[in-house]
Design an enzyme around this catalytic site. Structure first.
Site, PDB file in Angstrom:
ATOM      1  N   TYR A   1     -32.377  21.080  47.969  1.00 25.71           N
ATOM      2  CA  TYR A   1     -32.291  20.761  46.545  1.00 25.71           C
ATOM      3  C   TYR A   1     -33.593  21.180  45.851  1.00 25.71           C
ATOM      4  O   TYR A   1     -34.682  21.048  46.433  1.00 25.71           O
ATOM      5  CB  TYR A   1     -32.048  19.266  46.357  1.00 25.71           C
ATOM      6  CG  TYR A   1     -31.618  18.919  44.952  1.00 25.71           C
ATOM      7  CD1 TYR A   1     -30.349  19.271  44.487  1.00 25.71           C
ATOM      8  CD2 TYR A   1     -32.490  18.275  44.080  1.00 25.71           C
ATOM      9  CE1 TYR A   1     -29.957  18.981  43.188  1.00 25.71           C
ATOM     10  CE2 TYR A   1     -32.111  17.983  42.786  1.00 25.71           C
ATOM     11  CZ  TYR A   1     -30.848  18.342  42.340  1.00 25.71           C
ATOM     12  OH  TYR A   1     -30.462  18.062  41.052  1.00 25.71           O
ATOM     13  N   ILE A  34     -27.952  19.253  53.969  1.00 30.93           N
ATOM     14  CA  ILE A  34     -27.814  19.711  52.587  1.00 30.93           C
ATOM     15  C   ILE A  34     -28.659  18.832  51.667  1.00 30.93           C
ATOM     16  O   ILE A  34     -29.000  17.700  52.013  1.00 30.93           O
ATOM     17  CB  ILE A  34     -26.322  19.684  52.159  1.00 30.93           C
ATOM     18  CG1 ILE A  34     -26.114  20.408  50.817  1.00 30.93           C
ATOM     19  CG2 ILE A  34     -25.780  18.253  52.104  1.00 30.93           C
ATOM     20  CD1 ILE A  34     -24.655  20.648  50.473  1.00 30.93           C
ATOM     21  N   CYS A  35     -29.012  19.401  50.519  1.00 31.72           N
ATOM     22  CA  CYS A  35     -29.679  18.663  49.446  1.00 31.72           C
ATOM     23  C   CYS A  35     -31.097  18.266  49.877  1.00 31.72           C
ATOM     24  O   CYS A  35     -31.902  19.117  50.247  1.00 31.72           O
ATOM     25  CB  CYS A  35     -28.827  17.464  49.048  1.00 31.72           C
ATOM     26  SG  CYS A  35     -29.298  16.657  47.498  1.00 31.72           S
ATOM     27  N   CYS A  36     -31.431  16.978  49.883  1.00 35.44           N
ATOM     28  CA  CYS A  36     -32.762  16.538  50.295  1.00 35.44           C
ATOM     29  C   CYS A  36     -32.912  16.468  51.806  1.00 35.44           C
ATOM     30  O   CYS A  36     -34.040  16.423  52.330  1.00 35.44           O
ATOM     31  CB  CYS A  36     -33.072  15.170  49.693  1.00 35.44           C
ATOM     32  SG  CYS A  36     -31.971  13.844  50.249  1.00 35.44           S
TER      33      CYS A  36
END
Length: 440
Positions: free
Chosen positions: A175, A153-155
């Site tokens: 992200y 998730i995210c970066c």
């Protein structure tokens, strides 16, 4: 705003050359929109594998704590045996926003272990540290080779999975500021909130973490279990749309310079509720003090996440705060607050001074109601304990502000609850900026 339907794309299943439909559809939970694959892997894993699935969640200095904690607790609610492993040289890590986390073990001690799922949280510099951890890279690559699930998730999709070559030919998300980097490592980068492509699941940021985690529960245990966990969490029916809350008897919440906010924690406090408050309020630049009820700075939450306070409640009992706000925990956390005479007295003094106080989940039912702190106020709480409220007229509302009292319902309403607090102190524009940054 919810995204509009897209034309289906033909992809190939990772274990064969047979094409399959890869399309945006409304997820099994009616309030989710995700990219999903018609994959035999998840069906087989749900029906054939042992009842208890094993999950690895690595953490590092600079890990995004809300993502990590939400993944840990949601997967544990689903029945998974989750191991939190530090890639540092010690189990304690300094996560983002001044939040400390304590892992169950060091990654270096479990590199030969096999897991049904490995999930990477985001955050900086945590995501970079995970990317540069060679033992973790080897575990994730072996996971992929052996046909087991990986998620990020995210970066982390761009920095870790992409850098390790695991997203070639895949559709993935991440992200917003990492989308260009992600596009360079995968076939298709999409802005969908959660994406499943074969054995890899990706998502965007803090505000999509519960949806992401429920998707992982479904991959491991099936739709029925994911629906069951979702109903307990009270997940947003309209993720991605502008948050709202109910307000009565509108009152200005004042402060000097910076809002000073007390967030108490206790044994069996609900971890997502506690961390969401601290995470979001510190992003808003509020002065947040995490205080432990009891004799130890380290407490174990309702889903066995180790939470670390900065001070003991005794050390700040005589100090003044612009807001005292309590996380919940239906089985024990709120009851531990209720049995703390010092905390109850602080809340009563806060009410007498006409200063804001609030609570989420069972806090309003077990702490506020018995101590007269809801007299003449509308409030809400978790459905399991709503019968404890004398006035149940607003129990279906996700966040209720009545004058200087703010209440909310469950982990799935924690970010809306936190953003409503930001709005009361800083205004709606600031709160909406944070909502966009966290992908609420």
């Amino acid at each position: 705003m919810a995204s509009s339907p897209e034309s289906p794309t033909i992809l190939k299943h990772p274990s064969s050359d047979t094409p399959f439909l890869f399309t945006k559809l409304q997820f099994h939970f009616s309030f989710f929109h995700v990219i999903s694959t018609v994959s035999s892997f998840s069906r087989k894993s749900a029906s054939m594998a042992p009842s208890t699935k094993t999950v690895l969640i690595p953490i590092a200095h600079g890990t995004e704590p809300l993502e990590a904690v939400a993944m840990i607790t949601v997967l544990r609610r689903g029945g998974a045996d989750v191991t939190v492993a530090s890639v540092e040289t010690q189990v304690g890590v300094d996560a983002c926003h001044g939040i400390k986390m304590v892992a169950d073990t060091l990654l270096s001690d479990i590199t030969d272990s096999v897991f049904d799922l490995i999930v990477l949280p985001g955050g900086l510099p945590g995501g970079e540290t995970l990317k540069n951890c060679k033992p973790l890279e080897n575990m994730v690559k072996k996971q992929d080779t052996d046909g087991r699930l990986n998620a990020a998730i995210c970066c982390a999709p761009a920095l870790a999975l992409g850098s390790w070559g695991l997203l070639e030919g895949k559709t993935a998300t991440g992200y917003p500021v990492f989308m260009e980097k992600l596009a360079a490592t995968c076939a298709t980068a999409t802005e969908s909130r959660v994406v499943i492509d074969g054995r890899i699941v990706t998502s965007r940021g803090p505000g999509t973490t519960i949806e992401f985690s429920l998707t992982l529960v479904e991959q491991l245990y099936g739709k029925e279990k994911a629906d069951e966990v979702s109903s307990i969490l009270l997940v947003r029916p309209n993720p991605g749309e502008e948050y709202t809350f109910t307000e009565l008897n509108q009152t200005n919440w004042s402060f000097e310079d910076t809002p000073k906010i007390l967030v108490p924690i206790a044994e069996e406090s609900e971890e997502v509720e506690a961390i969401a408050l601290v995470d979001i309020l510190r992003r808003a630049k509020a002065n947040v003090v995490i205080a432990a009820v009891g004799n130890s700075l380290e407490v174990v939450g309702s889903k066995q996440v180790k939470l670390v306070a900065e001070v003991l409640l005794d050390e700040v009992a005589d100090k003044s705060f612009d807001l005292i706000v309590l996380p919940g925990g239906t089985l024990g956390g709120a009851k531990n607050f209720a049995s703390c005479e010092k905390l109850v007295n602080m809340l009563k003094k806060q009410a007498e001074a006409d200063k804001p106080y609030g609570g989420i989940c069972a806090a309003s039912a077990y702490v506020f109601e018995p101590n007269g702190l809801l007299k003449g106020k509308k409030s809400t709480t978790h459905p399991k304990v709503s019968d404890q409220l004398a006035d149940q007229s607003h129990i279906e509302h996700r966040v209720v502000v009545d004058g200087n009292v703010i209440t909310s319902r469950a982990p799935g309403t924690a970010m809306e609850f936190s953003l409503a607090i930001v709005e009361k102190f800083y205004g709606r524009e600031k709160a909406l900026q944070l909502a966009k940054a966290t992908l609420v």
